[in-house]
Design a protein around this motif. Structure first.
Motif, PDB file in Angstrom:
ATOM      1  N   ASP A   1       0.881  -1.169  -0.053  1.00 16.83           N
ATOM      2  CA  ASP A   1       0.124  -0.099   0.001  1.00 16.83           C
ATOM      3  C   ASP A   1       0.960   1.424  -0.071  1.00 16.83           C
ATOM      4  OD1 ASP A   1      -2.517   1.275   0.085  1.00 16.83           O
ATOM      5  OD2 ASP A   1      -2.803   1.049   2.244  1.00 16.83           O
ATOM      6  N   GLU A   2       1.803   1.361   1.002  1.00 12.52           N
ATOM      7  CA  GLU A   2       2.855   2.334   1.164  1.00 12.52           C
ATOM      8  C   GLU A   2       3.513   2.424  -0.155  1.00 12.52           C
ATOM      9  OE1 GLU A   2       3.370   1.626   5.599  1.00 12.52           O
ATOM     10  OE2 GLU A   2       5.441   1.614   4.350  1.00 12.52           O
ATOM     11  N   MET A   3       4.129   1.617  -0.805  1.00 11.11           N
ATOM     12  CA  MET A   3       5.050   1.597  -1.960  1.00 11.11           C
ATOM     13  C   MET A   3       4.104   2.317  -3.168  1.00 11.11           C
ATOM     14  SD  MET A   3       7.116  -2.004  -1.652  1.00 11.11           S
ATOM     15  CE  MET A   3       8.107  -1.786  -3.195  1.00 11.11           C
ATOM     16  N   MET A   4       2.760   1.982  -3.096  1.00 10.25           N
ATOM     17  CA  MET A   4       2.041   2.185  -4.217  1.00 10.25           C
ATOM     18  C   MET A   4       1.475   3.684  -3.976  1.00 10.25           C
ATOM     19  SD  MET A   4       0.517  -1.235  -5.630  1.00 10.25           S
ATOM     20  CE  MET A   4      -0.337  -1.623  -4.201  1.00 10.25           C
ATOM     21  N   GLY A   5       1.649   4.352  -2.832  1.00  7.50           N
ATOM     22  CA  GLY A   5       0.959   5.643  -2.507  1.00  7.50           C
ATOM     23  C   GLY A   5      -0.378   5.407  -2.217  1.00  7.50           C
ATOM     24  N   PHE A   6      -0.858   4.528  -1.345  1.00  7.61           N
ATOM     25  CA  PHE A   6      -2.177   4.214  -1.270  1.00  7.61           C
ATOM     26  C   PHE A   6      -3.254   4.391  -2.255  1.00  7.61           C
ATOM     27  CE2 PHE A   6       0.625   6.039   2.046  1.00  7.61           C
ATOM     28  CZ  PHE A   6       0.597   4.839   2.887  1.00  7.61           C
ATOM     29  N   PRO A   7      -3.452   3.427  -3.242  1.00 10.72           N
ATOM     30  CA  PRO A   7      -4.123   3.592  -4.262  1.00 10.72           C
ATOM     31  C   PRO A   7      -5.462   3.235  -3.760  1.00 10.72           C
ATOM     32  CG  PRO A   7      -2.956   1.196  -4.371  1.00 10.72           C
ATOM     33  CD  PRO A   7      -2.202   2.328  -3.408  1.00 10.72           C
ATOM     34  N   THR A   8      -6.596   3.779  -4.751  1.00  6.38           N
ATOM     35  CA  THR A   8      -7.907   3.548  -4.457  1.00  6.38           C
ATOM     36  C   THR A   8      -8.539   2.575  -5.224  1.00  6.38           C
ATOM     37  OG1 THR A   8      -8.751   5.572  -5.251  1.00  6.38           O
ATOM     38  CG2 THR A   8      -8.332   5.570  -3.179  1.00  6.38           C
ATOM     39  N   ILE A   9      -8.035   2.244  -6.401  1.00  8.73           N
ATOM     40  CA  ILE A   9      -8.665   1.411  -7.355  1.00  8.73           C
ATOM     41  C   ILE A   9      -7.447   0.398  -7.841  1.00  8.73           C
ATOM     42  CG2 ILE A   9     -10.259   2.943  -8.523  1.00  8.73           C
ATOM     43  CD1 ILE A   9      -8.287   2.995 -10.899  1.00  8.73           C
ATOM     44  N   ASP A  10      -8.312  -0.688  -8.123  1.00  5.36           N
ATOM     45  CA  ASP A  10      -7.127  -1.934  -8.568  1.00  5.36           C
ATOM     46  C   ASP A  10      -7.084  -1.688 -10.134  1.00  5.36           C
ATOM     47  OD1 ASP A  10      -9.266  -3.073 -10.230  1.00  5.36           O
ATOM     48  OD2 ASP A  10      -9.505  -4.747  -8.847  1.00  5.36           O
ATOM     49  N   PRO A  11      -6.218  -2.706 -10.902  1.00  2.00           N
ATOM     50  CA  PRO A  11      -5.902  -2.739 -12.289  1.00  2.00           C
ATOM     51  C   PRO A  11      -7.101  -2.620 -13.161  1.00  2.00           C
ATOM     52  CG  PRO A  11      -4.577  -3.996 -11.040  1.00  2.00           C
ATOM     53  CD  PRO A  11      -5.603  -3.847 -10.125  1.00  2.00           C
ATOM     54  N   HIS A  12      -8.068  -3.117 -12.590  1.00  2.00           N
ATOM     55  CA  HIS A  12      -9.351  -3.219 -13.487  1.00  2.00           C
ATOM     56  C   HIS A  12     -10.500  -2.255 -13.110  1.00  2.00           C
ATOM     57  CE1 HIS A  12      -7.685  -7.282 -12.621  1.00  2.00           C
ATOM     58  NE2 HIS A  12      -7.525  -7.198 -13.916  1.00  2.00           N
ATOM     59  N   GLY A  13      -9.868  -1.239 -12.441  1.00  2.00           N
ATOM     60  CA  GLY A  13     -10.932   0.090 -12.053  1.00  2.00           C
ATOM     61  C   GLY A  13     -11.800  -0.334 -11.024  1.00  2.00           C
ATOM     62  N   SER A  14     -11.859  -1.390 -10.241  1.00  2.00           N
ATOM     63  CA  SER A  14     -12.657  -1.581  -9.025  1.00  2.00           C
ATOM     64  C   SER A  14     -12.012  -1.048  -7.881  1.00  2.00           C
ATOM     65  CB  SER A  14     -12.749  -2.986  -8.913  1.00  2.00           C
ATOM     66  OG  SER A  14     -13.127  -3.862  -9.882  1.00  2.00           O
ATOM     67  N   PRO A  15     -12.775  -0.452  -6.760  1.00  2.00           N
ATOM     68  CA  PRO A  15     -12.250   0.192  -5.576  1.00  2.00           C
ATOM     69  C   PRO A  15     -11.721  -0.828  -4.807  1.00  2.00           C
ATOM     70  CG  PRO A  15     -14.719   0.094  -5.612  1.00  2.00           C
ATOM     71  CD  PRO A  15     -14.202  -0.517  -6.788  1.00  2.00           C
TER      72      PRO A  15
END
Ligand SMILES: [Mn+2]
Ligand SMILES: [Mn+2]
Ligand SMILES: [Mn+2]
Ligand SMILES: [Mn+2]
Lengths: 219, 219
Positions: free
Chosen positions: B115-129
Motif C-alpha cells: 500500500d505504502e509503496m504504491m502511495g495508497f491506491p484507491t482502485i485496482d488494475p481493473h478499475g474496481s475500488p
DNA sequence: CAAATTTGTTAGAATGATCTAACTTGTTAC
DNA sequence: GTAACAAGTTAGATCATTCTAACAAATTTG
C-alpha cells in the motif's frame, strides 16, 4: 501436486536431513509441532506420492524427486525473503514468517519476476544459498566464528540460525552480513570471542552467538 | 480465524450479493464450483462463526462482521493486483489468478508495505475500488459504454468483468483504463457501438463488450 | 391451481490432517 | 543381558471439506 501441509513436511525433511540424508521421525514431528502418529501417517502418504523412502523403524529418506520438490519450495522461500528485503524494505528479522506462507503460492511467473527484478540472487538475506530452478543447491562451506583464531580478519557471510530473536540480537549489535570483524581474543573458560568492527571496539560474543555466525577469512 | 476455504466463500458471498445483500445458494455453489450440499454445509458453518445469517430456504445474507471480513480479503486481493501491475510489471490480464492466492496470506505488514509503496491506491488494475483498512468501500457509479449517446467523449474507467479472455480482447484492441473514446454511432439492430480512439479510427464494439466497459463522460 | 421445474436440504460416505491412548520395537545403562 | 527409557506404530476418534443419492420446499408455467 503437494498440499501446503505436504510441502511443509518435505521442506522439514530436507532441512533436517543429516550427512546421509536421514531424518528421525521424532525430529520431524518436533520440528513441525505435530504428534508422532501424525508425522508417521503423513510420512506414509508422502511415500505413496514417491517423495519419501520409508521402512518401519528405519530413518526417513527423501527420494531424489522429494529432494527436488523440497529444494524448489525452499527456492521460493528464499527468493521471497530476498525480495521482501531488497525490494520491499523489510528487515532480515521480519521476512521468514511471511515467506513461510508465500512459498506455497503456485505461480511460476510470480517468482520468476522476483528473481529477474533482483538480478538472480544466489543467497537469501541470511546468507543461505537459493536453489536454482532445477532444485540444485550450491554447497558453501563457511567457518563458524567460534573456530577462528585471534588476530584474524573475517567477514560475516551467513548464519546457522535465523530465528527472529537471534536476528534482533545481531541488529542490536549492528552486526549484518558483510560486516568485517577483527578477532581480538578468545576466552578459554567460556569460549566467548572478543571482536572489533565498525563502531564497536570491544564487543564480546558468547559461544552460543559465535558458533551461529559463519564467516569467510579475509586475511 | 477464517480458513482459506471460508475466506473464498465470504468473498463470493460479498461479490454475489444483490442490492438487498442477498445471495442464492445455487449461485454461491456455482460460483465456487462446488455442489449444492457442499455450499449448504459451509454456509451453516459460516453462520456458526457469525459471518452469515442463514434460515432454511431463505436467501443468504452476510452479517456486518461477514461483510467486513470479506471486504478485507478483497482489499488484499486488489492491493496485490495493483502491486503486481505497478511494481512488478505484470499485465492486468495476468494478476487475478496470483492475487486469488496471495489474498489469503496473513501478514498485515506485507499488505501495508504494498500500500505504502504504491502511495495508497484507491482502485485496482481493473478499475474496481480497493476497500480501506476498515473494510469500507467507496461506491462509484460509472456508466456502461452501451448506454452512452453517439457524439459523446468518454474515458474508460472500469470493467464489469475482468476475465482473462476479456482483458486479452481489450489488449488486442489497445483499450486500457484511461483510454478516451469518441462514440461515433450505435447500431440499433444489434446494439453494437462504433468508437474512435488513439490509433483506432473506426472500431466496432459488440453489445457484449460495450456493456462490460464502464466509462466517465468527459464532455 | 396442479404439474413441472428449480432450488434447497438431509443422509451417508470419502479424504486429508490431526489428536490421544495403548502397544511394540529399538537403544541405553547398569 | 535384562530393565528402563526412547522411538516408532497401530487403533480409533475428531474436524474440515467435499461428494452422490434421495428427498422436500418453493417457484414457475400452462
Ligand atoms: Mn526463512
Ligand atoms: Mn510454509
Ligand atoms: Mn481479481
Ligand atoms: Mn482466493
Amino acid at each position: 501436486m503437494a498440499s501446503t501441509t505436504e510441502e511443509n513436511y518435505l521442506k522439514a525433511l530436507f532441512n533436517l536431513s543429516n550427512s546421509q540424508g536421514e531424518v528421525n521421525l521424532s525430529e520431524l514431528a518436533h520440528s513441525l509441532q505435530v504428534s508422532l502418529p501424525t508425522a508417521n501417517s503423513m510420512v506414509k502418504s508422502l511415500q505413496k506420492s514417491g517423495w519419501v523412502n520409508y521402512e518401519k523403524y528405519k530413518p526417513l529418506l527423501l527420494t531424489p524427486a522429494g529432494q527436488k520438490e523440497a529444494a524448489l519450495i525452499i527456492r521460493k522461500h528464499r527468493l521471497t525473503e530476498m525480495f521482501l528485503v531488497k525490494k520491499m524494505g523489510f528487515g532480515w528479522e521480519e521476512v521468514h514468517e511471511i515467506a513461510e506462507q508465500v512459498e506455497h503460492i503456485h505461480a511460476p511467473k510470480f517468482f520468476q519476476r522476483m528473481d529477474e527484478m533482483m538480478g538472480f540472487p544466489t543467497i537469501d538475506p541470511h546468507g543461505s544459498p537459493i536453489p536454482d530452478k532445477l532444485g540444485r543447491i550450491q554447497e558453501i562451506h563457511y567457518t563458524p566464528l567460534s573456530s577462528c583464531k585471534p588476530g584474524q580478519l573475517v567477514q560475516l557471510t551467513a548464519l546457522t540460525n535465523s530465528s527472529t530473536e537471534f536476528l534482533e540480537f545481531l541488529n542490536s549489535r549492528k552486526l549484518a552480513l558483510g560486516t568485517e570483524l577483527r578477532i581480538l581474543s578468545r576466552e578459554a573458560y567460556d569460549s566467548s570471542v572478543v571482536v572489533s568492527y565498525e563502531g564497536h571496539m570491544n564487543e564480546t560474543l558468547s559461544e552460543k552467538v559465535s558458533e551461529r555466525l559463519l564467516v569467510r577469512a579475509l586475511e
